[in-house]
Design an enzyme around this catalytic site. Sequence first.
Site, PDB file in Angstrom:
ATOM      1  N   GLU A 215      -8.399  16.035   6.239  1.00 23.89           N
ATOM      2  CA  GLU A 215      -9.362  17.028   6.768  1.00 23.89           C
ATOM      3  C   GLU A 215      -8.784  17.517   7.953  1.00 23.89           C
ATOM      4  O   GLU A 215      -8.892  18.825   8.252  1.00 23.89           O
ATOM      5  CB  GLU A 215     -10.729  16.176   7.223  1.00 23.89           C
ATOM      6  CG  GLU A 215     -11.447  15.946   6.230  1.00 23.89           C
ATOM      7  CD  GLU A 215     -12.909  15.314   6.621  1.00 23.89           C
ATOM      8  OE1 GLU A 215     -13.917  16.021   5.953  1.00 23.89           O
ATOM      9  OE2 GLU A 215     -12.931  14.662   7.530  1.00 23.89           O
TER      10      GLU A 215
ATOM     11  N   GLY B 180      -5.078   3.466  -3.426  1.00 22.92           N
ATOM     12  CA  GLY B 180      -6.322   3.765  -3.766  1.00 22.92           C
ATOM     13  C   GLY B 180      -5.950   5.362  -4.200  1.00 22.92           C
ATOM     14  O   GLY B 180      -7.157   6.273  -4.813  1.00 22.92           O
TER      15      GLY B 180
ATOM     16  N   ASP C 289       0.787  -1.061   0.028  1.00 22.04           N
ATOM     17  CA  ASP C 289       0.071  -0.172   0.110  1.00 22.04           C
ATOM     18  C   ASP C 289       0.814   1.231  -0.043  1.00 22.04           C
ATOM     19  O   ASP C 289       2.098   0.938   0.281  1.00 22.04           O
ATOM     20  CB  ASP C 289      -0.920  -0.063   1.257  1.00 22.04           C
ATOM     21  CG  ASP C 289      -1.970   1.168   1.182  1.00 22.04           C
ATOM     22  OD1 ASP C 289      -2.395   1.380   0.306  1.00 22.04           O
ATOM     23  OD2 ASP C 289      -2.103   1.495   2.613  1.00 22.04           O
TER      24      ASP C 289
ATOM     25  N   ASN D 247      -8.734  -1.376   4.151  1.00 20.65           N
ATOM     26  CA  ASN D 247      -8.631  -1.725   2.664  1.00 20.65           C
ATOM     27  C   ASN D 247      -7.772  -2.446   2.439  1.00 20.65           C
ATOM     28  O   ASN D 247      -7.504  -3.107   1.286  1.00 20.65           O
ATOM     29  CB  ASN D 247      -8.732  -0.478   2.022  1.00 20.65           C
ATOM     30  CG  ASN D 247      -7.590   0.499   2.399  1.00 20.65           C
ATOM     31  OD1 ASN D 247      -6.665   0.291   3.269  1.00 20.65           O
ATOM     32  ND2 ASN D 247      -7.471   1.364   1.347  1.00 20.65           N
ATOM     33  N   ASP D 248      -6.773  -2.681   2.962  1.00 17.60           N
ATOM     34  CA  ASP D 248      -5.573  -3.947   2.660  1.00 17.60           C
ATOM     35  C   ASP D 248      -5.840  -5.215   3.004  1.00 17.60           C
ATOM     36  O   ASP D 248      -4.802  -5.945   2.969  1.00 17.60           O
ATOM     37  CB  ASP D 248      -4.251  -3.214   3.302  1.00 17.60           C
ATOM     38  CG  ASP D 248      -3.988  -1.748   2.952  1.00 17.60           C
ATOM     39  OD1 ASP D 248      -4.100  -1.624   1.421  1.00 17.60           O
ATOM     40  OD2 ASP D 248      -3.448  -0.809   3.543  1.00 17.60           O
TER      41      ASP D 248
END
Length: 1046
Positions: free
Chosen positions: A426, A604, A326, A744-745
Amino acid sequence: CFCSQNNTIKTSKYNAFNFLPLNLFEQFQRLANAYFLILLFLQLIPQISSLPWYTTVIPLVVVLSITGVKDAIDDMVKMEEDKWMNVQVGDIIKLENDQPVTVSTLGCGFFLVAWVGTRDSDSILLHFSAGEVSCELPNNKLHRFTGILSYKGKDYFLDHDKLLLRGCVIRNTDWCYGLVIYTGPDTKLMQNSGKYTFKQTHVDRLMNILVLWIFLFLIVMCLMLAIGHGIWENKIGYYFQIFLPWENYVSSSFVSSLFIFWSYFIVLNTMVPISLYVSVELIRLGNSYYINWDQKMFYAPKNTPAQARTTTLNEELGQVKYVFSDKTGTLTQNIMIFHKCSINGTLYGDVIDKTGEKVAKDKIDFAYNKLADPKFSFYDKTLVEAVTKGDPWVHLFFLSLSLCHTVMSEEKVEGELVYQAQSPDEGALVTAARNFGFVFRSRTSETITVVEMGETRVYQLLAILDFNNVRKRMSVIGRCTSPAGLLPFFELHAHSQVDFLLPTHKCFPPLTCLLDFASEGLRTLMVAYRELDNKFFRTWSVKHGEACLSLDNREKKLSIVYEEVEKDLMLLGATAIEDKLQDGVPETVMTLSKAKIKIWVLTGDKQETAVNIAYSCNIFEDEMDEVFTVKGKDSETVRQELRSKMKPDSLLDSDPVNIFLAKKHKALFTMPEEVPNGSYGLVINGYSLAHALEGDVELELLRVACMCKGVICCRMTPLQKAQVVELVKRYKKVVTLAIGDGANDVSMIKAAHIGVGISGQEGMQAMLNSDFAFSQFYYLQRLILVHGRWSYNRMCKFLSYFFYKNFAFTLVHFWYAFFNGFSAQTVYDNWFITCYNLIYTSLPVLGMSLFDQDVNDTWSLCFPELYEPGQLNLYFNKKEFMKCLIHGIYSSLVLFFIPMGAVYNSERSDGKEISDYQSFSLIVQTSLIWVVTTQIALKITYWTVISHFFIWGSLGIYFCLLFLLYSDGLCQMFPNVFQFPGVARNTLNQPQMWLSIVLIVVLCMLPVIGYQFLKPLFWPVSVDKVSGAGVYPAPTQEPPWLLLCA
């Protein structure tokens, strides 16, 4: 509605009632254990049993016990993690601050952010007990949830922002209540976890094949000896029955041969090593502890050691060929820093002198702002001047940053704000606005409070248009409570989405800086706004409400409504956020590349940022011949792009891939290794990748990717990450490793042969699903090149020696059969057979397999080329196994015929004969112990005090037990069990015995010494070249109590 179930997620296998039967059932699924269980039953048949039952029972019980204890300890650890089993759908639960969420829960602060719980508990209970929730069926889409809460005749829409996912941690509130929506395997986390597959190493698979070979070899030997027995009985034994009468159940030489077959099946049982698997488990366990104890993989800032979360994959670490990584949080720190910005065409962030050159930077002092974050750093004073002068564009820019987000604020001490952000981006943007005078102070479900240049203002939140991967933007519609008018603020997460949103009739300041930002590896984000009139907003709000309450195609309907308001925007500027590389990442990538390990980045993130990070990490280099980019939007276009990139001749019929595709019945296909004519890189985005993974195109993708030095796959989904890993596993006979830090990995980590989790900023899901875990990417080189390589080398040495010593031990019986009428009589004493693998030879092999080093850790990292033999599996394979077999046959010949010649018709000095069976047996077994002990001493390259103790101590243990088991006292008490009284005392004082031992050891060691001398000269490997350069192993890794120099 879907069926309610409890929250049980069972990762443990055992309980107090099923442990013994289930564990024994699992252990007897191993071929060697099942074989010895069958052997035990055969030994209970007196007609064929040539060995007492305890020669099999004792080793079998010890092996099963050790493995059972290890399995029980591992399962108890898993059992502690199986909690919250009694929660069911529809329950209302209370969650407290910093407590992990164990179900998918509808948060009680459902109007805005599921993290906040501020309502009275009784009203919450009444609220849910009087209402009804209708929602979608369980699925694996993390960023989508559609539901409606019906309460007192009114409907309230529910989306993913109102859902607390299993695995999240409660923040920004002391407590909150939630309604359980999904439980157990229905939670989105478990839906995304993927199917668990048992990870078996290449060595395990090879061992299973070799054990089968040995078993077949055993059958052949038993058959040969049975035939020999039949011939002997027919020609000699039949006429010799006066001296050796046949048993009542033997009616012919054929029947006798049948019984002898099974007798030799018992005698030669040690060909199949019963202690092989348990020894392998102990070795892996010890090498796993080395990883846990490694102080050079301990991350002091977080007090986090490296963890080997599995004990079965250590040697697999020494054979890795492909690493899938990643980007954010793995290669980078995932700590975002506000670096630059462009407002109304003016660039801020670089300090430039009058000549246009960048100059040294002095950090801005924000002491004038009492609410500023003291850790925030910025160096361009012109931006502060623009803020203090009241530049309206700058003010509007930072006001947008302070309003358009989902950050939560905590202020337990007056003036000390702590931001909790779902995204580090953010947090960085809101912190920047805070320091420049636009302080986000607090929020409720309907308002946001901002301190603007010292003046507190409250903004009413009228609508939040959530970010998603299609729109790539987030919008907020708000109205200040003091002046009138509606002000929407927009943050656009991709500058490629701006063209169709901005009005064509207006001119905007050029934003060419966006490309500059991306080329520097900065994460870019654009800010724009639009004023709305009341009439337009009221009409739009009705449409928005109808779309929100729709259960069918809600996302599509919302997207259409969003497009109505997200147009005709006034562009304010752009931000550039820096996500710094972790320490040592470029050096680690370069070191792994020298070890011929290929690194693919699966992320991503957007293409520009990913490519720049690839250059920063040395995955891509400026000296490359070309970096290919695949942009096709359909399968055929992607296929043509891949074929034209590097392999134009792939269109020919003679191409191996085309030959495979032309076959009607497609067997297993291994992609051949192809050498490119240069150095190349490959970049492909998620959309093109979706087509590249379809049908036969995947082979074209794999071929081109494997020929590239580095591969970047961007804008990927978690499923696509796993698909890429599976693609390489399916068509390349290589070991893969996946490393990541976020949920997500997880699918990628589970799909690879080895999964590594980074314990970073993205929670614990990657670490909890990994096989190994640590805190920094650069620890990967030590895990692979040091621990992995040592584990592989040790395991290969162990297997070579283990098979050799068992062949040498067992095949002596085969030669003896030609001198005893193939009667299945054993050469050795029964107790020696029992203790050989269990006691006499166990400690030396464990000592070598746990402490040996060919070179130390420093040189392992300085010479990454040493890693290549593991990738090619050179140290133990079928060829090496055959060498062990040939060596074992040779040693068994020497071990049998030298003592036979030494004691044949020989006498002691007092005239008494010593050519008896018991003396011969003692000489053979004593010679065997000396041979296998000397053999392992020659294999060891790194000696410690413990190595000396294990090896030479095992010889001492042998002689101590020899005198004990052959003592007159034991033989008198148990004459049927101990049948060699006084043999040790009478034989060991004979010079013939010691001369025989010396001659046997010399003859057995000469081929070994000669091979070890000639091999570096004629067939050198990388470690021989390093050793020849004067590199000698030195103790640096094991804990202090293991590092005493001998």
